[in-house]
Design a protein around this motif. Sequence first.
Motif, PDB file in Angstrom:
ATOM      1  N   ILE A  15      84.035  14.091  42.573  1.00 51.39           N
ATOM      2  CA  ILE A  15      83.584  12.809  42.615  1.00 51.39           C
ATOM      3  C   ILE A  15      82.426  12.540  41.795  1.00 51.39           C
ATOM      4  CG2 ILE A  15      81.998  11.618  44.495  1.00 51.39           C
ATOM      5  CD1 ILE A  15      83.257  13.338  46.627  1.00 51.39           C
ATOM      6  N   GLN A  49      90.110  18.979  48.929  1.00 54.92           N
ATOM      7  CA  GLN A  49      89.684  18.085  49.777  1.00 54.92           C
ATOM      8  C   GLN A  49      88.164  17.952  49.858  1.00 54.92           C
ATOM      9  OE1 GLN A  49      90.998  15.934  51.444  1.00 54.92           O
ATOM     10  NE2 GLN A  49      92.777  16.228  52.243  1.00 54.92           N
ATOM     11  N   VAL A  50      87.812  16.748  50.301  1.00 56.82           N
ATOM     12  CA  VAL A  50      86.419  16.308  50.376  1.00 56.82           C
ATOM     13  C   VAL A  50      86.230  15.703  51.746  1.00 56.82           C
ATOM     14  CG1 VAL A  50      84.609  14.745  49.721  1.00 56.82           C
ATOM     15  CG2 VAL A  50      86.065  15.951  47.759  1.00 56.82           C
ATOM     16  N   GLN A  51      85.353  16.221  52.461  1.00 54.32           N
ATOM     17  CA  GLN A  51      84.650  15.755  53.772  1.00 54.32           C
ATOM     18  C   GLN A  51      83.483  15.009  53.572  1.00 54.32           C
ATOM     19  OE1 GLN A  51      85.310  19.277  53.549  1.00 54.32           O
ATOM     20  NE2 GLN A  51      87.310  18.586  53.762  1.00 54.32           N
ATOM     21  N   ASN A  66      88.158   7.945  44.239  1.00 54.97           N
ATOM     22  CA  ASN A  66      88.976   8.970  44.734  1.00 54.97           C
ATOM     23  C   ASN A  66      89.631   8.755  45.876  1.00 54.97           C
ATOM     24  OD1 ASN A  66      86.145  10.224  43.357  1.00 54.97           O
ATOM     25  ND2 ASN A  66      87.688  11.406  42.683  1.00 54.97           N
ATOM     26  N   ASN A  67      89.494   7.652  46.603  1.00 56.68           N
ATOM     27  CA  ASN A  67      89.798   7.601  48.063  1.00 56.68           C
ATOM     28  C   ASN A  67      89.340   8.607  49.131  1.00 56.68           C
ATOM     29  OD1 ASN A  67      91.381   5.787  49.693  1.00 56.68           O
ATOM     30  ND2 ASN A  67      93.209   7.194  49.521  1.00 56.68           N
ATOM     31  N   TYR A  68      88.315   8.921  49.164  1.00 55.03           N
ATOM     32  CA  TYR A  68      87.718   9.730  50.188  1.00 55.03           C
ATOM     33  C   TYR A  68      86.766   8.940  50.921  1.00 55.03           C
ATOM     34  CZ  TYR A  68      88.924  13.547  47.043  1.00 55.03           C
ATOM     35  OH  TYR A  68      89.687  14.562  46.355  1.00 55.03           O
ATOM     36  N   TRP A  69      86.754   9.066  52.161  1.00 55.29           N
ATOM     37  CA  TRP A  69      85.970   8.161  53.106  1.00 55.29           C
ATOM     38  C   TRP A  69      85.621   9.106  54.431  1.00 55.29           C
ATOM     39  CZ3 TRP A  69      85.026   3.479  51.182  1.00 55.29           C
ATOM     40  CH2 TRP A  69      85.945   2.786  50.474  1.00 55.29           C
ATOM     41  N   GLY A  92      81.786   6.366  51.189  1.00 57.91           N
ATOM     42  CA  GLY A  92      82.871   6.660  50.376  1.00 57.91           C
ATOM     43  C   GLY A  92      82.947   7.132  48.950  1.00 57.91           C
TER      44      GLY A  92
END
Length: 113
Positions: free
Chosen positions: A31, A1-3, A100-103, A96
């Motif tokens: 990323i 997971q990415v924050q 990778n669909n990280y936001w 974002g």
Amino acid sequence: QVQLVESGGGLVQAGGSLRLSCAASGSIFRINAMGWYRQAPGKQREVVAEVTRGGTTTYAESVKGRFTISRDNAKNTVYLQMNSLKPEDTGVYYCGARGNNYWGQGTQVTVSS
């Protein structure tokens, strides 16, 4: 997971400047490209600027020459320096990694005329 955690939004007059920061934590090795995206009321989210891990940058035509994206890999942070702001730059700005669909949660930028 990415924050991803943004900071630096606010209210500014037209012609002013703001600097946005985005701190990344977690599995950031996943990323490559990161960027800033914005969504104005009633409009779809759009790309503002992106930067790859190697430093290659791309910009929306509407912000070229006014905005600068940069990335500090050592600090896992991406910045967006916004100069000569216009009322049409108003919106919620998201950090974002769309590949990778990280936001992030978004930060409001309001430019008054």
